[in-house]
Write a protein that holds these residues in place. Structure first.
Motif, mmCIF file in Angstrom:
data_model
loop_
_atom_site.group_PDB
_atom_site.id
_atom_site.type_symbol
_atom_site.label_atom_id
_atom_site.label_comp_id
_atom_site.label_asym_id
_atom_site.label_seq_id
_atom_site.Cartn_x
_atom_site.Cartn_y
_atom_site.Cartn_z
ATOM 1 N N ASP A 147 7.084 -5.595 3.387
ATOM 2 C CA ASP A 147 7.192 -4.628 2.295
ATOM 3 C C ASP A 147 5.797 -4.159 1.879
ATOM 4 O O ASP A 147 5.041 -4.900 1.247
ATOM 5 C CB ASP A 147 7.910 -5.291 1.115
ATOM 6 N N SER A 148 5.447 -2.916 2.235
ATOM 7 C CA SER A 148 4.107 -2.405 1.926
ATOM 8 C C SER A 148 3.911 -2.211 0.424
ATOM 9 O O SER A 148 2.796 -2.376 -0.087
ATOM 10 C CB SER A 148 3.863 -1.090 2.666
ATOM 11 N N LYS A 149 4.965 -1.854 -0.292
ATOM 12 C CA LYS A 149 4.847 -1.674 -1.743
ATOM 13 C C LYS A 149 4.548 -3.003 -2.424
ATOM 14 O O LYS A 149 3.705 -3.082 -3.331
ATOM 15 C CB LYS A 149 6.125 -1.058 -2.316
ATOM 16 N N ALA A 150 5.244 -4.045 -1.991
ATOM 17 C CA ALA A 150 4.970 -5.378 -2.539
ATOM 18 C C ALA A 150 3.554 -5.819 -2.185
ATOM 19 O O ALA A 150 2.865 -6.450 -3.005
ATOM 20 C CB ALA A 150 5.988 -6.387 -2.006
ATOM 21 N N ALA A 151 3.101 -5.490 -0.969
ATOM 22 C CA ALA A 151 1.746 -5.863 -0.548
ATOM 23 C C ALA A 151 0.705 -5.146 -1.391
ATOM 24 O O ALA A 151 -0.300 -5.742 -1.799
ATOM 25 C CB ALA A 151 1.547 -5.541 0.933
ATOM 26 N N PHE B 2 0.477 0.349 7.919
ATOM 27 C CA PHE B 2 1.339 -0.389 6.985
ATOM 28 C C PHE B 2 1.259 0.224 5.594
ATOM 29 O O PHE B 2 2.280 0.470 4.938
ATOM 30 C CB PHE B 2 0.923 -1.854 6.964
ATOM 31 N N PHE B 3 0.034 0.487 5.126
ATOM 32 C CA PHE B 3 -0.165 0.997 3.772
ATOM 33 C C PHE B 3 -0.108 2.529 3.687
ATOM 34 O O PHE B 3 0.072 3.085 2.609
ATOM 35 C CB PHE B 3 -1.508 0.527 3.220
ATOM 36 N N GLY B 4 -0.326 3.211 4.816
ATOM 37 C CA GLY B 4 -0.390 4.658 4.783
ATOM 38 C C GLY B 4 -1.729 5.182 4.298
ATOM 39 O O GLY B 4 -1.886 6.381 4.043
ATOM 40 N N GLN B 5 -2.694 4.310 4.164
ATOM 41 C CA GLN B 5 -4.052 4.697 3.770
ATOM 42 C C GLN B 5 -5.030 3.617 4.243
ATOM 43 O O GLN B 5 -4.628 2.499 4.551
ATOM 44 C CB GLN B 5 -4.161 4.887 2.255
ATOM 45 N N GLN B 6 -6.296 3.953 4.277
ATOM 46 C CA GLN B 6 -7.291 3.070 4.869
ATOM 47 C C GLN B 6 -7.898 2.120 3.837
ATOM 48 O O GLN B 6 -7.987 2.428 2.645
ATOM 49 C CB GLN B 6 -8.414 3.894 5.501
ATOM 50 N N GLY B 7 -8.318 0.948 4.348
ATOM 51 C CA GLY B 7 -9.195 0.063 3.596
ATOM 52 C C GLY B 7 -8.615 -0.629 2.389
ATOM 53 O O GLY B 7 -9.373 -1.073 1.524
ATOM 54 N N ILE B 8 -7.292 -0.777 2.309
ATOM 55 C CA ILE B 8 -6.695 -1.387 1.116
ATOM 56 C C ILE B 8 -7.143 -2.840 0.956
ATOM 57 O O ILE B 8 -7.624 -3.254 -0.112
ATOM 58 C CB ILE B 8 -5.162 -1.308 1.166
ATOM 59 N N ASP B 9 -6.987 -3.644 1.995
ATOM 60 C CA ASP B 9 -7.334 -5.070 1.887
ATOM 61 C C ASP B 9 -8.818 -5.275 1.622
ATOM 62 O O ASP B 9 -9.201 -6.137 0.831
ATOM 63 C CB ASP B 9 -6.918 -5.815 3.156
ATOM 64 N N SER B 10 -9.659 -4.500 2.269
ATOM 65 C CA SER B 10 -11.103 -4.664 2.092
ATOM 66 C C SER B 10 -11.566 -4.203 0.716
ATOM 67 O O SER B 10 -12.387 -4.852 0.072
ATOM 68 C CB SER B 10 -11.868 -3.888 3.167
ATOM 69 N N SER B 11 -11.029 -3.062 0.270
ATOM 70 C CA SER B 11 -11.480 -2.518 -1.014
ATOM 71 C C SER B 11 -11.158 -3.457 -2.166
ATOM 72 O O SER B 11 -11.832 -3.434 -3.200
ATOM 73 C CB SER B 11 -10.848 -1.146 -1.253
ATOM 74 N N THR B 12 -10.127 -4.289 -2.011
ATOM 75 C CA THR B 12 -9.785 -5.266 -3.041
ATOM 76 C C THR B 12 -10.985 -6.143 -3.369
ATOM 77 O O THR B 12 -11.247 -6.449 -4.542
ATOM 78 C CB THR B 12 -8.599 -6.134 -2.562
ATOM 79 N N PHE B 13 -11.738 -6.535 -2.347
ATOM 80 C CA PHE B 13 -12.941 -7.347 -2.555
ATOM 81 C C PHE B 13 -14.156 -6.472 -2.839
ATOM 82 O O PHE B 13 -14.920 -6.722 -3.782
ATOM 83 C CB PHE B 13 -13.209 -8.213 -1.328
#
Length: 515
Positions: free
Chosen positions: A393-397, A447-458
């Motif tokens: 679930d990308s929204k949950a992620a 998965f997210f439909g956009q770039q860098g979500i996991d990295s930008s979190t940090f």
């Protein structure tokens, strides 16, 4: 006229220190050998704080790629305690292992693996990049990529953690039965090494790497059972790897290795405390009713089962269960990926210890079903186990990433001066100096439909702080079921260390006197 007898040391200690702290690692190491005076200054520079350095390269020539990342991570004073390297599948793992080892000292633990992709800052352009390898199914089965234009890259991470000692402990097979893992012996070896260094049985942190053929779940159960909850456990549960321990021995054909970080018993005065923090962005959401496994058949790679629903005591076959889940899902997702989240209560012990019961939660990927059974990957499910379906679930992620970002923001605020009661009420300071991410290969741009979500979190919380990692096929992060908004039947939180569609963040901070 008298000749001047001034030496370079006469220019002043502060100026010498200012010069030495700008040297690359190799020159810095040479400077430390000039004299006892210079050595003491170099040690003062080194032990002032821990250091984490990371860089990636996409040079298509392995030798040049290794040279680029080594030059970058060693461009400042550094005395590495450990080395992690991850390469693309078009590179030779053994050759990369030899090249990496050749650039670092004999007694430095080294792990080199082939993950699903790399995340980090380019050694030449300083651009932050997230790249997943493009491997076809045929190439994956063959264990090698034939595409010469992609899948060539490397990330190198080295760390210096004063007050901690790093070492590698391998998980071995039983000699007489190569299918049996010596898990108890593995845990006992970790305990014995940790006790010899720190006087305690639990290490500060464990980075765990296992190959794709190894079911790491039983190992995680024992580790979670055996060690204090203060011990951080993260890693990659499905990649090829080679490693070297701190005694120079090579463990080249083992199913898994643990890179340990252990507090030294006799830490030098003035050295602060390195702390590890784990934060997990989940990517699965629960779906449908709760079931109980009834008829269960297992082999080495899969489980076949029937079940009853919590509100209906009729035995349901695999197709009936899947029909219920698809009815619940509707038309929300075209190609859903399902997992069974199974809560298990098992007897557990290590060696001659007294057996205790533990409760833990594991995810098993759903392979399909027919009019007899539901099919899931790997074994370990028993009749009577409770399970629910979980959906990628990308929204949950994305929502979970926001929660992790909030936690990182609070950790950043905690980096201000505060009073530490354990240190007699003295004013101390916490600084975040690095982070390593293990992200599921199912996440990323598509998965997210956009770039860098996991990295930008940090990166948005700690700009300029070293950060990098890999995409995994089975990410490891010690936690519990509350991450998924669920609890076990007894009201507590079942332990959960193996995840899917998640991003596991290992955050490193340093607590020291603010004076």
């Amino acid at each position: 006229m008298l000749k001047s007898s001034l030496s370079i040391d006469d220019i002043g200690e502060d100026l010498i220190q200012n010069v030495l702290c700008r040297l690359p690692a190799q020159s810095f190491a040479s400077a430390a050998c000039v004299s006892r005076f210079w050595n003491s200054i170099c040690n003062r520079i080194l032990f002032a704080s821990p250091k984490l350095s990371s860089a990636i390269s996409f040079n298509p020539l392995l030798e040049d790629a290794v040279s680029e990342v080594v030059d970058k991570v060693l461009s400042k004073p550094m005395r590495p305690h450990f080395v992690l390297a991850s390469i693309g599948p078009s590179f030779s793992l053994r050759q990369a292992h030899e090249l990496i080892n050749g650039n670092f000292g004999f007694h430095i633990p080294v792990v080199v693996n082939v993950p699903e992709g790399i995340i980090g800052r380019d050694s030449l352009t300083d651009e932050f990049r997230e790249v997943q390898w493009e491997v076809t199914e045929e190439e994956d089965l063959a264990g090698v990529s034939q595409n010469e234009n992609v899948n060539r890259g490397i990330i190198l991470t080295v760390g210096f953690l004063p007050g901690l000692k790093a070492n590698i402990i391998p998980l071995l097979f039983e000699k007489k039965d190569p299918r049996r893992l010596l898990i108890d012996e593995f845990v006992i070896s970790i305990k014995e090494y940790t006790s010899s260094v720190s006087g305690h049985a639990s290490p500060s942190g464990i980075l765990l790497f296992s190959d794709q053929a190894t079911d790491i779940k039983p190992v995680l159960q024992k580790l979670d059972y055996a060690f204090s909850l203060d011990t951080v456990i993260v890693g990659d549960g499905g990649s090829k790897f080679l490693c070297r321990s701190d005694d120079g021995n090579y463990a080249t054909r083992v199913p898994a290795v643990a890179l340990l970080f252990v507090n030294e018993r006799d830490r030098s005065p003035g050295i602060g405390e390195t702390k590890f923090h784990v934060m997990i962005s989940t990517g699965l959401s629960p779906l449908g009713s709760t079931y109980k496994a009834v008829s269960v058949k297992c082999n080495e790679t899969s489980t076949w089962l029937t079940a009853i629903r919590d509100t209906l005591h009729e035995d349901l076959d695999g197709q009936s269960i899947l029909d219920e889940i698809y009815d619940e899902l509707g038309d929300r997702i075209q190609f859903p990926v399902f997992y069974l989240g199974v809560t298990k209560r098992r007897r557990c012990s290590v060696g001659p210890e007294k057996v205790r019961r533990i409760t833990f939660h594991e995810f098993h990927e759903v392979m399909g079903g027919n009019e007899e059974y539901l099919f899931v990957k790997s074994d370990g499910i028993k009749s009577g186990d409770i399970f629910r379906f979980y959906l990628s679930d990308s929204k949950a992620a994305l929502s979970s990433c926001i929660e992790v970002s909030d936690k990182l923001r609070h950790l950043k605020l905690d980096s201000c001066n505060y009073t530490d009661d354990r240190a007699g009420g003295s004013v101390t300071k916490r600084e975040v100096f690095g982070g390593i991410i293990f992200s599921c290969c199912g996440r990323g741009d598509s998965f997210f439909g956009q770039q860098g979500i996991d990295s930008s979190t940090f990166l948005e919380n700690f700009p300029g702080v070293t950060f990098g990692g890999t995409y995994c096929n089975g990410e490891i992060g010690r936690g519990n079921l509350s991450l998924y908004g669920q609890g076990n039947e007894e009201g507590g939180d079942a332990r959960c260390s193996w995840h899917a569609f998640s991003a596991v963040y290992l955050i490193m901070s340093y607590i020291h006197s603010a004076g």
